[in-house]
Design a protein around this motif. Structure first.
Motif, short mmCIF file in Angstrom:
data_model
loop_
_atom_site.label_atom_id
_atom_site.label_comp_id
_atom_site.label_asym_id
_atom_site.label_seq_id
_atom_site.Cartn_x
_atom_site.Cartn_y
_atom_site.Cartn_z
N GLY A 146 -8.97 -115.37 0.06
CA GLY A 146 -9.59 -114.22 0.72
C GLY A 146 -8.90 -113.87 2.02
N PHE A 150 -5.95 -111.76 1.27
CA PHE A 150 -6.26 -110.53 0.56
C PHE A 150 -5.80 -109.31 1.35
CE2 PHE A 150 -9.21 -107.07 -0.52
CZ PHE A 150 -9.00 -107.02 -1.87
N LEU A 210 -9.78 -113.17 -7.09
CA LEU A 210 -10.79 -112.56 -6.23
C LEU A 210 -11.63 -111.52 -6.96
CD1 LEU A 210 -8.66 -112.20 -2.99
CD2 LEU A 210 -10.52 -113.79 -3.39
#
Length: 114
Positions: free
Chosen positions: A12, A15, A91
């Motif tokens: 994350g 990301f 994700l």
């Protein structure tokens, strides 16, 4: 017990929304296949043609309807594959599976499997 949540946090942190534009088609195709199409086909065939118990259906949900494994992103990177796409698939499939897992379990419950 904390390996998967920490790995998701690391993915994350890496990301980037800009990566979505360049890989939109691959992300949509990969996530739909992993979280909707393959589980629907596998569970549908199992329901229509085989006499499985509730426990077997639970195992099939775990095998076919769960998100992409967190370990696939670093493995793809180390093997010279597209690590960025693998991370995006992890994700997005994790986010989408929160809805699709509920839908599959609810549908099987309505059919009387559970």
């Amino acid at each position: 017990n904390s390996a998967t949540p920490v790995a998701l946090l690391c993915l994350g942190a890496q990301f980037e929304f800009s990566a979505i534009r360049s890989m939109k088609k691959e992300i949509i195709c990969g996530v739909l296949l992993r979280t909707v199409i393959v589980p629907t086909l596998a569970l549908g065939v199992a329901y229509l043609f085989f006499d499985f118990t509730a426990g077997m259906f639970a195992a099939m949900i775990a095998a076919f309807a769960t998100p992409v494994s967190v370990s696939s992103a670093p493995m793809a990177q180390e093997m010279g594959g597209d690590g960025e796409l693998a991370g995006q698939l992890v994700l997005w499939s994790t986010a989408v599976s929160s809805v699709t897992l509920f839908a599959f379990i609810y549908a099987l419950r309505l059919l009387g499997v559970f």
